[in-house]
Design a protein around this motif. Structure first.
Motif, PDB file in Angstrom:
ATOM      1  N   ARG A  58       2.555 -13.051  -6.889  1.00  0.00           N
ATOM      2  CA  ARG A  58       1.689 -13.443  -5.894  1.00  0.00           C
ATOM      3  C   ARG A  58       1.505 -12.228  -4.661  1.00  0.00           C
ATOM      4  O   ARG A  58       1.477 -12.460  -4.074  1.00  0.00           O
ATOM      5  CB  ARG A  58       1.904 -15.263  -5.078  1.00  0.00           C
ATOM      6  CG  ARG A  58       0.819 -15.155  -4.343  1.00  0.00           C
ATOM      7  CD  ARG A  58       1.418 -16.598  -3.377  1.00  0.00           C
ATOM      8  NE  ARG A  58       0.571 -16.847  -2.494  1.00  0.00           N
ATOM      9  CZ  ARG A  58       0.781 -16.384  -1.088  1.00  0.00           C
ATOM     10  NH1 ARG A  58       1.886 -16.217  -1.022  1.00  0.00           N
ATOM     11  NH2 ARG A  58       0.285 -16.848  -0.180  1.00  0.00           N
ATOM     12  N   GLU A  59       3.083 -12.489  -4.964  1.00  0.00           N
ATOM     13  CA  GLU A  59       4.013 -11.210  -4.030  1.00  0.00           C
ATOM     14  C   GLU A  59       3.009  -9.536  -3.670  1.00  0.00           C
ATOM     15  O   GLU A  59       2.569  -9.009  -2.816  1.00  0.00           O
ATOM     16  CB  GLU A  59       5.187 -10.929  -3.442  1.00  0.00           C
ATOM     17  CG  GLU A  59       6.021 -12.037  -2.529  1.00  0.00           C
ATOM     18  CD  GLU A  59       7.460 -11.569  -2.962  1.00  0.00           C
ATOM     19  OE1 GLU A  59       7.555 -10.487  -3.030  1.00  0.00           O
ATOM     20  OE2 GLU A  59       7.678 -12.710  -2.805  1.00  0.00           O
ATOM     21  N   VAL A  60       2.854  -9.424  -5.380  1.00  0.00           N
ATOM     22  CA  VAL A  60       2.516  -8.046  -5.826  1.00  0.00           C
ATOM     23  C   VAL A  60       0.896  -8.637  -5.667  1.00  0.00           C
ATOM     24  O   VAL A  60       0.203  -7.177  -5.035  1.00  0.00           O
ATOM     25  CB  VAL A  60       2.462  -8.048  -7.234  1.00  0.00           C
ATOM     26  CG1 VAL A  60       1.683  -6.849  -7.791  1.00  0.00           C
ATOM     27  CG2 VAL A  60       3.553  -7.771  -7.532  1.00  0.00           C
ATOM     28  N   VAL A  61       0.306  -9.165  -5.663  1.00  0.00           N
ATOM     29  CA  VAL A  61      -0.764  -9.681  -5.063  1.00  0.00           C
ATOM     30  C   VAL A  61      -1.653  -9.289  -3.832  1.00  0.00           C
ATOM     31  O   VAL A  61      -2.215  -8.439  -4.017  1.00  0.00           O
ATOM     32  CB  VAL A  61      -1.900 -10.733  -6.280  1.00  0.00           C
ATOM     33  CG1 VAL A  61      -3.115 -11.103  -5.171  1.00  0.00           C
ATOM     34  CG2 VAL A  61      -1.861 -11.397  -7.444  1.00  0.00           C
ATOM     35  N   ARG A  98      -3.226  -5.546   0.106  1.00  0.00           N
ATOM     36  CA  ARG A  98      -2.966  -5.411   1.576  1.00  0.00           C
ATOM     37  C   ARG A  98      -3.148  -3.864   1.761  1.00  0.00           C
ATOM     38  O   ARG A  98      -4.199  -2.801   2.273  1.00  0.00           O
ATOM     39  CB  ARG A  98      -1.685  -5.505   1.811  1.00  0.00           C
ATOM     40  CG  ARG A  98      -1.900  -7.438   2.420  1.00  0.00           C
ATOM     41  CD  ARG A  98      -0.474  -7.744   2.931  1.00  0.00           C
ATOM     42  NE  ARG A  98      -0.507  -8.495   3.505  1.00  0.00           N
ATOM     43  CZ  ARG A  98       0.772  -9.581   4.122  1.00  0.00           C
ATOM     44  NH1 ARG A  98       2.191  -8.744   3.624  1.00  0.00           N
ATOM     45  NH2 ARG A  98       0.561 -11.018   4.093  1.00  0.00           N
ATOM     46  N   LEU A  99      -2.588  -3.019   0.028  1.00  0.00           N
ATOM     47  CA  LEU A  99      -3.544  -1.903   0.692  1.00  0.00           C
ATOM     48  C   LEU A  99      -4.338  -1.244  -0.264  1.00  0.00           C
ATOM     49  O   LEU A  99      -4.811  -0.151   0.958  1.00  0.00           O
ATOM     50  CB  LEU A  99      -2.289  -1.026  -1.133  1.00  0.00           C
ATOM     51  CG  LEU A  99      -0.432  -1.501  -1.224  1.00  0.00           C
ATOM     52  CD1 LEU A  99       0.005  -1.164  -2.168  1.00  0.00           C
ATOM     53  CD2 LEU A  99      -0.439  -0.318   0.525  1.00  0.00           C
ATOM     54  N   VAL A 100      -5.044  -2.422  -0.909  1.00  0.00           N
ATOM     55  CA  VAL A 100      -6.479  -1.491  -0.918  1.00  0.00           C
ATOM     56  C   VAL A 100      -7.182  -1.634   0.601  1.00  0.00           C
ATOM     57  O   VAL A 100      -8.154  -1.131   0.437  1.00  0.00           O
ATOM     58  CB  VAL A 100      -7.371  -2.897  -1.969  1.00  0.00           C
ATOM     59  CG1 VAL A 100      -9.048  -2.950  -1.752  1.00  0.00           C
ATOM     60  CG2 VAL A 100      -6.761  -2.568  -2.728  1.00  0.00           C
ATOM     61  N   ALA A 101      -6.672  -2.771   1.565  1.00  0.00           N
ATOM     62  CA  ALA A 101      -7.485  -3.151   2.411  1.00  0.00           C
ATOM     63  C   ALA A 101      -7.506  -1.961   3.631  1.00  0.00           C
ATOM     64  O   ALA A 101      -8.247  -1.791   4.286  1.00  0.00           O
ATOM     65  CB  ALA A 101      -7.510  -4.344   2.995  1.00  0.00           C
ATOM     66  N   SER A 102      -6.203  -1.259   3.686  1.00  0.00           N
ATOM     67  CA  SER A 102      -6.199  -0.351   4.375  1.00  0.00           C
ATOM     68  C   SER A 102      -6.197   0.949   3.758  1.00  0.00           C
ATOM     69  O   SER A 102      -6.209   1.962   4.972  1.00  0.00           O
ATOM     70  CB  SER A 102      -4.439  -0.488   4.552  1.00  0.00           C
ATOM     71  OG  SER A 102      -3.711   0.132   2.986  1.00  0.00           O
ATOM     72  N   GLU A 115      -4.930   4.453  -4.211  1.00  0.00           N
ATOM     73  CA  GLU A 115      -3.856   5.312  -4.582  1.00  0.00           C
ATOM     74  C   GLU A 115      -2.768   4.598  -5.314  1.00  0.00           C
ATOM     75  O   GLU A 115      -2.277   5.057  -6.057  1.00  0.00           O
ATOM     76  CB  GLU A 115      -3.841   6.748  -4.701  1.00  0.00           C
ATOM     77  CG  GLU A 115      -3.081   6.915  -2.941  1.00  0.00           C
ATOM     78  CD  GLU A 115      -3.711   6.685  -2.110  1.00  0.00           C
ATOM     79  OE1 GLU A 115      -3.019   6.684  -0.495  1.00  0.00           O
ATOM     80  OE2 GLU A 115      -4.839   5.809  -1.811  1.00  0.00           O
ATOM     81  N   LEU A 116      -2.062   4.199  -4.136  1.00  0.00           N
ATOM     82  CA  LEU A 116      -0.785   3.858  -4.161  1.00  0.00           C
ATOM     83  C   LEU A 116      -0.620   2.197  -4.835  1.00  0.00           C
ATOM     84  O   LEU A 116       0.486   1.949  -5.656  1.00  0.00           O
ATOM     85  CB  LEU A 116       0.066   3.166  -2.984  1.00  0.00           C
ATOM     86  CG  LEU A 116      -0.231   4.281  -1.555  1.00  0.00           C
ATOM     87  CD1 LEU A 116       0.941   3.783  -0.331  1.00  0.00           C
ATOM     88  CD2 LEU A 116       1.170   5.120  -2.250  1.00  0.00           C
ATOM     89  N   VAL A 117      -1.546   1.652  -5.506  1.00  0.00           N
ATOM     90  CA  VAL A 117      -2.179   0.434  -6.185  1.00  0.00           C
ATOM     91  C   VAL A 117      -1.564   1.187  -8.469  1.00  0.00           C
ATOM     92  O   VAL A 117      -0.839   0.367  -8.539  1.00  0.00           O
ATOM     93  CB  VAL A 117      -3.749   0.089  -6.064  1.00  0.00           C
ATOM     94  CG1 VAL A 117      -3.648  -1.240  -6.958  1.00  0.00           C
ATOM     95  CG2 VAL A 117      -3.656  -0.720  -4.512  1.00  0.00           C
TER      96      VAL A 117
END
Length: 530
Positions: free
Chosen positions: A418-421, A426-430, A434-436
């Protein structure tokens, strides 16, 4: 036959197990006779007694031993349209025991193939409820009763001590009142729900004040809640949050779904009691109980052989009497009886002579030796069976512990997933998509499929990269036992993940990485880092 019910009752020190067993057995059998299921309820001493066309009582006495201990077995086998039920009552009296000198054990077997079938079909016998209603009974220090106990704030210590009692083997069922009034209705509902748990659990109904007090004494992981029925297994560890997974909850919505016309459906009754009953059947018994049951099993086997032998002798004698011409007792002499004896064992070709008597003596001596040899073999087989049964119980206990470990690991994995998801979202939203992306791991880190191959990578002689940072220094033989008990690669994979984390940590520290709680390495310390 499969064992579907077992309960262990520790009597008060003022009670006598033999007297208690016989008095309750007499009352139970008379009750069954009154209902018409038995023709008679009487027996006397040791032996086999027919109580009806489909009912037989077996009574076995272990001779009193030098330490004053006495043990008895009472076993009723009864057949009806649902099958053949065998109810065994063991009475164990050991006056010199340091604890629990008087113990009763009740078993119920059914002629089905599996234990699960037996558990679903067999209800606690009325005999058990009679014992609990008539005698002060305990499991460890916890009182055992045939009815749910309503607990007020003044007695809440009883529940807390029962939950934390490390000596108990029965479950503790806590059922806080869902509403302040209509207590009788809730008590009737809980009585139905726990009817299959009689003898294997103590049930406590807490009023509002008692619930509040108990809540204050338990950590969040082991909390009780209003209207939520929680079953505490033995060996509660309130210091371990993971231990809470062993103590299931029954929520009001689930309970309501299984209520029909004010009654709890049998499906839920059986399911709710299943784990508590299975624990008594499959897990190892207290040492004194196991010894007592093993002793009575041997005594019963010996008595059964003697009874069968006596029946065969009687049958053989009756056949001989019908085949041989009847002789006038006044005419019969020791010599004529001896002649009949020789003809019976050696054949008609042998007459009375020194050689025939020698031959008869050799034959009887050989038969006696063979019987003694078979007797020893049966006793050895019984000992082997007892050891195998104990090993099976130990293995089942290990399986249960491993299952708990797996449940804890699965719970941790679920949290991390769940933490990973969430972090990816949050990374996608920001806008940092590329960090995903995570690069594929090098094949060198593919996990081994068993502990043997895992050890080869982290013991001297290994050429694997992980050995530069992680070395196994434990007992290899003990580690390899994991492969014996777990044929799948599940644990090898889990251990490998742990080793990979250790490697990454050691490698990072060697390169000067700073981890939370760990100061960076100085040049001198980095040079000395393995």
């Amino acid at each position: 036959m499969a064992l579907g019910y077992r309960a262990i009752v520790r009597l008060d020190d003022s009670d006598d197990a033999i007297i208690a067993a016989e008095s309750q057995l007499v009352a139970w059998l008379r009750e069954k006779k009154k209902k018409g299921t038995l023709e008679t309820a009487d027996w006397d001493g040791e032996g086999e007694f027919r109580l009806g066309s489909n009912a037989r009582l077996t009574v076995v006495h272990d001779t009193e031993r030098p330490d004053g201990s006495c043990r008895r077995l009472y076993r009723l086998m009864e057949s009806n349209n649902r099958g053949t039920f065998t109810v065994s009552l063991y009475a164990l009296s050991v006056p010199r025991a340091k604890s629990f000198p008087n113990t009763l054990v009740v078993d119920v077997e059914l002629d089905v193939e599996t234990v699960d079938q037996a558990i679903r079909t067999v209800a606690p016998p009325r005999l058990m409820r009679r014992i609990l209603d008539s005698h002060r009974a305990f499991d460890g220090r916890m009182p055992l009763t045939g009815e749910p106990q309503v607990v007020r704030k003044i007695d809440v210590d009883t529940v807390q001590s029962a939950i934390l009692d490390q000596a108990r083997t029965a479950s503790v069922i806590v059922a806080p009142l869902p509403w302040p009034d209509d207590e009788e209705k809730w008590r009737a509902l809980i009585r139905e729900l726990t009817s299959y748990s009689v003898g294997v659990a103590s049930t406590f109904i807490l009023d509002e004040a008692a619930t509040a007090i108990l809540q204050q004494s338990l950590p969040q992981s082991h909390q009780i809640e209003k209207a939520v029925i929680r079953t505490f297994a033995p060996k509660v560890d309130i210091e371990s949050p993971e231990d809470s997974l062993r103590h299931p909850k029954l929520y009001p919505k689930t309970l309501i779904r299984y209520i029909r016309r004010g009654k709890v459906r049998n499906e839920l009754v059986g399911l709710h009691a299943h784990a508590s009953r299975l624990r008594f059947i499959e897990r190892d018994l207290p040492g004194d109980v196991r010894r007592g049951l093993d002793i009575l099993a041997r005594v019963h086997a010996e008595a059964q052989r003697n009874w069968d032998l006596e029946r065969q002798i009687v049958d053989a004698q009756s056949v001989i009497q019908t085949q041989e011409p009847r002789q006038d007792p006044a005419v019969a002499t020791p010599m004529t009886r001896l002649s009949v004896l020789i003809n019976r064992w050696l054949g008609d070709d042998w007459a009375i002579s020194d050689s025939s008597l020698t031959k008869l003596d050799e034959l009887l001596e050989r038969r006696t030796f063979e019987a003694a040899l078979r007797h020893d073999e049966l006793n050895k087989a019984a000992e082997v069976r007892e050891k195998l049964e104990n090993n099976i119980r130990e293995l089942r206990a290990q399986v249960e512990n491993l299952s708990l470990d797996l449940a804890v690991a699965e719970e941790e994995r679920r949290k991390y997933e769940r933490e990973v998801v969430v972090l990816r979202q949050r990374l996608v939203a920001s806008g940092r998509v590329e960090l995903v992306y995570v690069e594929r791991e090098d094949s060198v880190w593919d996990p081994p499929d068993d502990i043997l191959n895992l050890l080869e990578r982290i013991t001297p002689g290994s050429e694997h990269i992980v050995f530069s940072r992680v070395e196994f220094t434990g007992d290899e033989d003990k580690a390899l036992e994991v492969d014996v008990y777990e044929p799948t690669p599940r644990y090898a994979h889990a251990f490998w993940d742990f080793i990979h984390v250790l490697y990454d940590y050691a490698e990072g520290r060697a390169q000067g990485a700073h981890f939370r709680g760990c100061p960076p390495l100085s040049d001198e310390r980095r040079d000395r880092w393995p």
